[in-house]
Design a protein around this motif. Structure first.
Motif, PDB file in Angstrom:
ATOM      1  N   UNK A  43      35.462  40.429  44.429  1.00  0.00           N
ATOM      2  CA  UNK A  43      36.875  40.234  44.119  1.00  0.00           C
ATOM      3  C   UNK A  43      37.262  40.936  42.823  1.00  0.00           C
ATOM      4  N   UNK A  44      38.530  41.265  42.731  1.00  0.00           N
ATOM      5  CA  UNK A  44      39.140  41.524  41.429  1.00  0.00           C
ATOM      6  C   UNK A  44      39.319  40.142  40.811  1.00  0.00           C
ATOM      7  N   UNK A  45      39.199  40.005  39.525  1.00  0.00           N
ATOM      8  CA  UNK A  45      39.194  38.666  38.899  1.00  0.00           C
ATOM      9  C   UNK A  45      40.386  37.803  39.301  1.00  0.00           C
ATOM     10  N   UNK A  46      41.587  38.399  39.446  1.00  0.00           N
ATOM     11  CA  UNK A  46      42.770  37.609  39.798  1.00  0.00           C
ATOM     12  C   UNK A  46      42.657  37.030  41.207  1.00  0.00           C
ATOM     13  N   UNK A  47      42.154  37.813  42.143  1.00  0.00           N
ATOM     14  CA  UNK A  47      42.023  37.358  43.522  1.00  0.00           C
ATOM     15  C   UNK A  47      40.927  36.312  43.663  1.00  0.00           C
TER      16      UNK A  47
END
Length: 107
Positions: free
Chosen positions: A84-88
């Motif tokens: 994941x990208x950290x936000x997702x």
């Protein structure tokens, strides 16, 4: 599975968690979940997993999300790697969704 954990850690993946789904899911036996801080890092982690699988002769059944690099899924059959990208990662929170799964400790 340990080799895939090494592959994500080689690219400095953050908060690597492995869930044991045996007896819980028909999708896979293990989920490896991690995140990166940028699209570039997420793509690098995904490429590292693909390369390591190739070196080990493990067939990559599919890779999704490399273009957008917000949630990359690498399907290795019994093991599925979620990058994941950290936000997702925070939004989807797979660890909570699969809370019945045991967390595998890595040495």
């Amino acid at each position: 599975m340990e080799q895939m954990v090494d592959a994500v850690e080689d690219k400095k993946a953050i908060n690597v968690v492995t869930l044991n789904l045996e007896g819980i899911s028909l999708i896979a036996d293990y989920f490896i979940i991690c995140h990166g801080n940028s699209e570039t890092q997420v793509q690098a982690i995904g490429s590292s997993v693909r390369e390591k699988a190739g070196e080990l002769g493990i067939r990559v059944r599919g890779i999704e999300g490399m273009n957008t690099a917000r949630w990359v899924l690498v399907d290795l059959g019994d093991v599925v790697v979620h990058i994941f990208h950290r936000d997702e990662r925070e939004f989807y929170n797979l660890e909570r969704l699969w809370s019945d799964a045991k967390i595998v400790e890595h040495v």
